[in-house]
Structure formats: structure tokens, C-alpha cells
Design a protein around this motif. Sequence first.
Motif, PDB file in Angstrom:
ATOM      1  N   LEU A  15       0.826  -1.207   0.000  1.00 12.34           N
ATOM      2  CA  LEU A  15       0.000   0.000   0.000  1.00 12.34           C
ATOM      3  C   LEU A  15       0.858   1.255   0.000  1.00 12.34           C
ATOM      4  O   LEU A  15       1.941   1.274   0.586  1.00 12.34           O
ATOM      5  CB  LEU A  15      -0.911   0.012   1.245  1.00 12.34           C
ATOM      6  CG  LEU A  15      -1.824  -1.212   1.388  1.00 12.34           C
ATOM      7  CD1 LEU A  15      -2.638  -1.108   2.672  1.00 12.34           C
ATOM      8  CD2 LEU A  15      -2.755  -1.343   0.183  1.00 12.34           C
ATOM      9  N   PHE A  16       0.340   2.285  -0.657  1.00 10.01           N
ATOM     10  CA  PHE A  16       1.056   3.555  -0.705  1.00 10.01           C
ATOM     11  C   PHE A  16       0.795   4.320   0.591  1.00 10.01           C
ATOM     12  O   PHE A  16      -0.357   4.484   1.001  1.00 10.01           O
ATOM     13  CB  PHE A  16       0.581   4.366  -1.921  1.00 10.01           C
ATOM     14  CG  PHE A  16       1.472   5.528  -2.196  1.00 10.01           C
ATOM     15  CD1 PHE A  16       2.639   5.360  -2.931  1.00 10.01           C
ATOM     16  CD2 PHE A  16       1.160   6.792  -1.703  1.00 10.01           C
ATOM     17  CE1 PHE A  16       3.484   6.439  -3.171  1.00 10.01           C
ATOM     18  CE2 PHE A  16       2.002   7.870  -1.943  1.00 10.01           C
ATOM     19  CZ  PHE A  16       3.167   7.688  -2.673  1.00 10.01           C
ATOM     20  N   GLU A  17       1.870   4.776   1.235  1.00  5.39           N
ATOM     21  CA  GLU A  17       1.729   5.532   2.498  1.00  5.39           C
ATOM     22  C   GLU A  17       1.194   6.920   2.163  1.00  5.39           C
ATOM     23  O   GLU A  17       1.943   7.816   1.775  1.00  5.39           O
ATOM     24  CB  GLU A  17       3.082   5.641   3.213  1.00  5.39           C
ATOM     25  CG  GLU A  17       3.646   4.336   3.724  1.00  5.39           C
ATOM     26  CD  GLU A  17       2.920   3.798   4.965  1.00  5.39           C
ATOM     27  OE1 GLU A  17       2.040   4.497   5.503  1.00  5.39           O
ATOM     28  OE2 GLU A  17       3.234   2.672   5.369  1.00  5.39           O
ATOM     29  N   GLU A  18      -0.123   7.092   2.368  1.00 11.15           N
ATOM     30  CA  GLU A  18      -0.766   8.348   1.948  1.00 11.15           C
ATOM     31  C   GLU A  18      -0.324   9.542   2.786  1.00 11.15           C
ATOM     32  O   GLU A  18      -0.358  10.688   2.323  1.00 11.15           O
ATOM     33  CB  GLU A  18      -2.289   8.208   2.069  1.00 11.15           C
ATOM     34  CG  GLU A  18      -2.866   7.200   1.106  1.00 11.15           C
ATOM     35  CD  GLU A  18      -4.255   6.764   1.515  1.00 11.15           C
ATOM     36  OE1 GLU A  18      -4.846   7.397   2.403  1.00 11.15           O
ATOM     37  OE2 GLU A  18      -4.741   5.771   0.947  1.00 11.15           O
ATOM     38  N   ASP A  19       0.068   9.289   4.035  1.00 10.94           N
ATOM     39  CA  ASP A  19       0.403  10.411   4.931  1.00 10.94           C
ATOM     40  C   ASP A  19       1.883  10.756   4.889  1.00 10.94           C
ATOM     41  O   ASP A  19       2.428  11.302   5.855  1.00 10.94           O
ATOM     42  CB  ASP A  19       0.006  10.049   6.372  1.00 10.94           C
ATOM     43  CG  ASP A  19      -1.467   9.753   6.465  1.00 10.94           C
ATOM     44  OD1 ASP A  19      -2.256  10.508   5.872  1.00 10.94           O
ATOM     45  OD2 ASP A  19      -1.840   8.747   7.106  1.00 10.94           O
ATOM     46  N   ILE A  20       2.513  10.453   3.766  1.00 15.00           N
ATOM     47  CA  ILE A  20       3.965  10.577   3.721  1.00 15.00           C
ATOM     48  C   ILE A  20       4.439  12.022   3.951  1.00 15.00           C
ATOM     49  O   ILE A  20       5.451  12.252   4.624  1.00 15.00           O
ATOM     50  CB  ILE A  20       4.531   9.959   2.406  1.00 15.00           C
ATOM     51  CG1 ILE A  20       6.042   9.918   2.475  1.00 15.00           C
ATOM     52  CG2 ILE A  20       4.031  10.626   1.169  1.00 15.00           C
ATOM     53  CD1 ILE A  20       6.607   9.080   3.563  1.00 15.00           C
ATOM     54  N   ALA A  21       3.680  13.014   3.446  1.00 18.85           N
ATOM     55  CA  ALA A  21       4.113  14.408   3.612  1.00 18.85           C
ATOM     56  C   ALA A  21       4.107  14.788   5.098  1.00 18.85           C
ATOM     57  O   ALA A  21       5.029  15.447   5.599  1.00 18.85           O
ATOM     58  CB  ALA A  21       3.201  15.331   2.818  1.00 18.85           C
ATOM     59  N   GLU A  22       3.082  14.319   5.811  1.00 17.69           N
ATOM     60  CA  GLU A  22       2.968  14.606   7.250  1.00 17.69           C
ATOM     61  C   GLU A  22       4.094  13.913   8.028  1.00 17.69           C
ATOM     62  O   GLU A  22       4.697  14.499   8.932  1.00 17.69           O
ATOM     63  CB  GLU A  22       1.626  14.041   7.728  1.00 17.69           C
ATOM     64  CG  GLU A  22       0.816  15.004   8.523  1.00 17.69           C
ATOM     65  CD  GLU A  22      -0.500  14.363   8.901  1.00 17.69           C
ATOM     66  OE1 GLU A  22      -1.162  13.809   8.001  1.00 17.69           O
ATOM     67  OE2 GLU A  22      -0.843  14.409  10.103  1.00 17.69           O
ATOM     68  N   ILE A  23       4.367  12.679   7.630  1.00 20.78           N
ATOM     69  CA  ILE A  23       5.435  11.914   8.301  1.00 20.78           C
ATOM     70  C   ILE A  23       6.775  12.623   8.086  1.00 20.78           C
ATOM     71  O   ILE A  23       7.564  12.812   9.014  1.00 20.78           O
ATOM     72  CB  ILE A  23       5.483  10.458   7.747  1.00 20.78           C
ATOM     73  CG1 ILE A  23       4.190   9.723   8.083  1.00 20.78           C
ATOM     74  CG2 ILE A  23       6.703   9.706   8.280  1.00 20.78           C
ATOM     75  CD1 ILE A  23       4.032   8.365   7.411  1.00 20.78           C
ATOM     76  N   ALA A  24       7.009  13.055   6.832  1.00 17.94           N
ATOM     77  CA  ALA A  24       8.279  13.730   6.507  1.00 17.94           C
ATOM     78  C   ALA A  24       8.431  15.004   7.344  1.00 17.94           C
ATOM     79  O   ALA A  24       9.501  15.268   7.909  1.00 17.94           O
ATOM     80  CB  ALA A  24       8.322  14.061   5.015  1.00 17.94           C
ATOM     81  N   ALA A  25       7.337  15.752   7.480  1.00 13.62           N
ATOM     82  CA  ALA A  25       7.421  17.017   8.237  1.00 13.62           C
ATOM     83  C   ALA A  25       7.756  16.729   9.694  1.00 13.62           C
ATOM     84  O   ALA A  25       8.596  17.415  10.299  1.00 13.62           O
ATOM     85  CB  ALA A  25       6.096  17.770   8.124  1.00 13.62           C
ATOM     86  N   ALA A  26       7.131  15.708  10.274  1.00 16.97           N
ATOM     87  CA  ALA A  26       7.364  15.391  11.696  1.00 16.97           C
ATOM     88  C   ALA A  26       8.823  14.992  11.931  1.00 16.97           C
ATOM     89  O   ALA A  26       9.432  15.383  12.937  1.00 16.97           O
ATOM     90  CB  ALA A  26       6.427  14.267  12.135  1.00 16.97           C
ATOM     91  N   ILE A  27       9.398  14.245  11.011  1.00 14.93           N
ATOM     92  CA  ILE A  27      10.789  13.782  11.178  1.00 14.93           C
ATOM     93  C   ILE A  27      11.760  14.942  10.945  1.00 14.93           C
ATOM     94  O   ILE A  27      12.714  15.141  11.704  1.00 14.93           O
ATOM     95  CB  ILE A  27      11.094  12.608  10.213  1.00 14.93           C
ATOM     96  CG1 ILE A  27      10.159  11.416  10.490  1.00 14.93           C
ATOM     97  CG2 ILE A  27      12.563  12.186  10.290  1.00 14.93           C
ATOM     98  CD1 ILE A  27      10.370  10.714  11.805  1.00 14.93           C
ATOM     99  N   HIS A  28      11.505  15.717   9.906  1.00 14.73           N
ATOM    100  CA  HIS A  28      12.412  16.841   9.600  1.00 14.73           C
ATOM    101  C   HIS A  28      12.406  17.891  10.715  1.00 14.73           C
ATOM    102  O   HIS A  28      13.402  18.580  10.936  1.00 14.73           O
ATOM    103  CB  HIS A  28      12.041  17.468   8.251  1.00 14.73           C
ATOM    104  CG  HIS A  28      12.511  16.650   7.083  1.00 14.73           C
ATOM    105  ND1 HIS A  28      11.862  16.619   5.875  1.00 14.73           N
ATOM    106  CD2 HIS A  28      13.573  15.812   6.949  1.00 14.73           C
ATOM    107  CE1 HIS A  28      12.506  15.813   5.038  1.00 14.73           C
ATOM    108  NE2 HIS A  28      13.542  15.306   5.672  1.00 14.73           N
ATOM    109  N   GLU A  29      11.282  17.997  11.400  1.00 16.12           N
ATOM    110  CA  GLU A  29      11.167  18.979  12.482  1.00 16.12           C
ATOM    111  C   GLU A  29      12.225  18.761  13.577  1.00 16.12           C
ATOM    112  O   GLU A  29      12.663  19.701  14.232  1.00 16.12           O
ATOM    113  CB  GLU A  29       9.769  18.864  13.086  1.00 16.12           C
ATOM    114  CG  GLU A  29       9.237  20.145  13.661  1.00 16.12           C
ATOM    115  CD  GLU A  29       7.767  19.970  13.992  1.00 16.12           C
ATOM    116  OE1 GLU A  29       7.442  20.036  15.177  1.00 16.12           O
ATOM    117  OE2 GLU A  29       6.978  19.727  13.049  1.00 16.12           O
TER     118      GLU A  29
END
Length: 506
Positions: free
Chosen positions: A241-255
Motif C-alpha cells: 500500500l502507498f503511504e498516503e500520509d507521507i508528507a505529514e510523516i516527513a514534516a514530523a521527522i524533519h522537524e
Amino acid sequence: MTQTQISAAGGKATSIPMMGGGPEPTIFELSAPGRRCGSLRENGVPMVDPASVIDSAYLREEPLALPEVSERDLVAHFTRLTHRQYSVDLGSYPLGSCTMKYNPKLADTVAGLAGIANTHPLAPVSAIQGWLEVICTVEEYLLEMTGMDAATFAPAAGAQGELTGLLIMRAYHRHRGNHKTKVLIPDSAHGTNPASVTLSGYEAVTVPSNARGLVDVEALRGLVDGEVAGIMLTNPNTVGLFEEDIAEIAAAIHEVDGLLYYDGANLNAIVGVARPGDMGFDIVHSNLHKTFATPHGGGGPGSGPVAVVERLAQFLPGPYPVRAEKGFDLIQPERSIGRVHSHFGNAVVFARALSFMLALGGDGLALMSRVAVLNANYLKALIAEHYPPAYEATCMHEFVATASNLKKASGVRALDVAKALLDRGFHAPTVYFPLIVDEALMIEPTETESRQTLDALAAALIEIAGIAQDGEGAERLHEAPELTPASRVDEARAARHLVTTWDARD
Ligand SMILES: Cc1ncc(COP(=O)(O)O)c(C=O)c1O
């Protein structure tokens, strides 16, 4: 049926099975003293005495116990073995997560070209300009496909690519004076992910999946703190399955100045369609031996290039080739993590990948991904009534179905289904992975299979589910396979008591 070998050079007569006969002896068991592979006549060229050229301290006292066989027996032995194997050249190989697809013979032709095959890796840069162009070109294409800025082609396979990527992650944090101790990994991840994290000196922390088979973003937020060095994600994930929340996940990690690592072992679903760089990833490894025309699974050397964003290029392993003003040159990145492989890596795989990319072109590669996704969804729908998908959503290049209902109704498990498929001329899918799905059958048909093959595979799976319904049929399925050279093996014993060597003194 057996035939008795006539020994031209004396020695014991060995019983050799004909096709379909009993177990094939090892090449050592076929050996007889004095038997030779070549039959060259005396030609007057004197034999060199090893003692005249090698220091006696390094000479063997006893000759090496190599098998002594005739050319005829050697060829027959290995040919018989090939007839007992299943391979991508024989038929469908729907092993999920592994992308065991048919590899075009064009790649073999290119890999065998004299200029490709006969180059010595220690040749001076001026003599391997063509090879460096191959590496730089395949790198440029891969960067375009992944949305990254620089890459190393040194890692020998996916797992080594992971370790390389994590060492780059560690070097980045050390350089910035960050105190980081852990890397997040979803519970559906491939087993090599936590192993690579541990090897690189970080603690692997598991992120749970939600009921839809995707990363549970709320749970992830609860785990993110200043000690998180990054996250390793497979997208599409290992349930397809494609991880639909990838942009949110990326923001949380980059923070928290963490890095996003993309396990792109399997790029089959996204080439020409989506790019990890655009999703926010910083490090990507991809397995050339899955997506780009190199057979694997015991079939050949792999290659797990690691591509990174600009700010991480200074940490890449070196030296690596770059385009120079005139031709190609080697550079050593400023803060390189050092070498991870001798020379440039498993170079022949790069040439195979390049031939595949050039043959298909950009549109062809995108079509490859689309057909891989279409094939997986088609097969999923065909078998859904008997093997329901673990998750309802449209899948990418693979899907996970479950034999849980079948087990409850008949006692027939995913393992029995997999073994019964072998009797029907198909390789088994991956079973019992990912661990979060009960009685998992992880199926990846790939783009190389025709609709007829997918129909036949579905028919075989449905037939097996039907046979399981009566008690006698279920009993037989527990015994499957019946038609293969080796019947059901005790897998637990095989894993615990691995015998992979031959002791010539026995
Ligand atoms: C998702 C994923 N990651 C990593 C790997 C490891 O790759 P390799 O077997 O080339 O080391 C695999 C291999 O199956 C994989 O499927």
C-alpha cells in the motif's frame, strides 16, 4: 532409474540417477581418482614446477581435494541440476517483496560484450572511460527516477545499501553535533531494516501500523523526539500500500532534524510515476537486481545503489565517477564514510540496468510500473473470495492475502497452499511475511506476466482452496509437493541445522 557410469580412469563406479530419478549426488561423490575434464594430448610444453615460482612456505603439502570428473559427467551433473530448479525463465515467480520478474535476454547480451565483461577493475581511469560513462549514465537516470542529487553504486545489494545509507545518516548527525540514538521503523518493514539499524549503532524503534495497513501517524508523533535520527520507510510499504500520509510523516521527522530513509528495494510500482525525493525522502536505496534486469534469489550478484539529497553528498562512499570537463574522473567526497565495496561495486549489474533503462525509455519504464500495479490488482480481485486481501485498498505492485479463513475451515495453511502451487508449475508466493498479517500470502505477479498466466495462477490457487474443503484433500495438501524432485522438507530443521559445506575427508 539409474545408469552405471563406465569409468575411463578406473576408480569406483558411481550410480548416477537419470532425469526424474532419486537424489542427485554431489559433484564430489561423482569424483574418481585420475579422471580429468580435458583430454589434451602431450604438446611438449613443459609443466612449471610450482616450487620454482612460489615460496615453499605458501605451497600446499597435500593437493587440494577437488572433484575429479570427466567433462561429460560435469556437464550432465549441472544440466540435471538445472532441470530440477524452478527459475524466472520457466514461469511465474510471484514472490512478494522480491520482484522476481523475467529479465530480458538483451541484458545478458550487453553484460557479455567484451568491453563490458573483460575490463579489469584496477585498470587506470584513462583506460575505463567507457565504463565510467556507463556508471555515470545509469546514475543520472536513477537520480531522475528517485528525485535525488547524487549516488553511490558501491553497495553489493539492498541490505548493504541500507547499512551504507544509515552510516551516511550517522555521519550527517555527527557532523552537525546532533545527539541521536534511535531510528523509527514501521512494524511491516522488511527484516533487513532493523538489522541494518542495529549494525549502524542505532536502536530500532517500532512504529505500529493502523487498521488500514499504513503507518499510524498519531503513534508516530508520540515516538518522535530529539533523539530520533530518522525513519526507514518502504513506500509502497510491504503490504503493497502507498503511504498516503507521507508528507505529514516527513514534516514530523524533519522537524527534529531527522532524515527520511526510503527502502526502495522494490521500485517496480513507482518508476516514472512518483519520486521519493518529491515525497520528502533524503536517502534512497534501490535494488537494481529487482527492478532493472538482473536475476537474483541465488541467481547472481546484486547492486544496491544509494542516492541522497545534495546536503548528504559529502558523506557518500568514495571514490566515485563523475563527468569531468573532458571525459570522466573519480572524486572523493569531502567527508566520505569510506569504502563499502572494492572497486566500483558489482559493475556488471549497472550495465544490465542501463541496457534495460535504455531499451524501455522513460515512457516504457512508467508503463512497466503501471502494468505491475494493474497485474497485482487483477490477481488480487480474482482470488479475493478464497484468499481475502489483508487490506481492502487498491494495492501497488504487490498485495497480501490471507489463508486465515482456509485454515479455520480446513486446517490448510498458507504453507500448504504455497507447496501445492509448486505441483501446479508455479513458484510459491512469499508466506508468513509481513508478520502483522495472519497466514500471509504475499503475492507480486510483476509486469512481465501475461493475463493468461495470471488467470492460470488464480485458477491454481482457487483449485487448491477447493481441494482443501474435503478432509482427504486437506490431508494431501499437508503432504504437498508431490511432483517436485524433493518432497516436503522439515523447514525448521533445515534452518537450524544448515549443512552448506562438503567435507572431502568424510
Ligand atoms: C523491502 C526490502 N528491503 C530490503 C531488501 C534487502 O535486499 P537484498 O536482498 O538485496 O539485500 C529486500 C529484499 O528482499 C526487500 O524486499
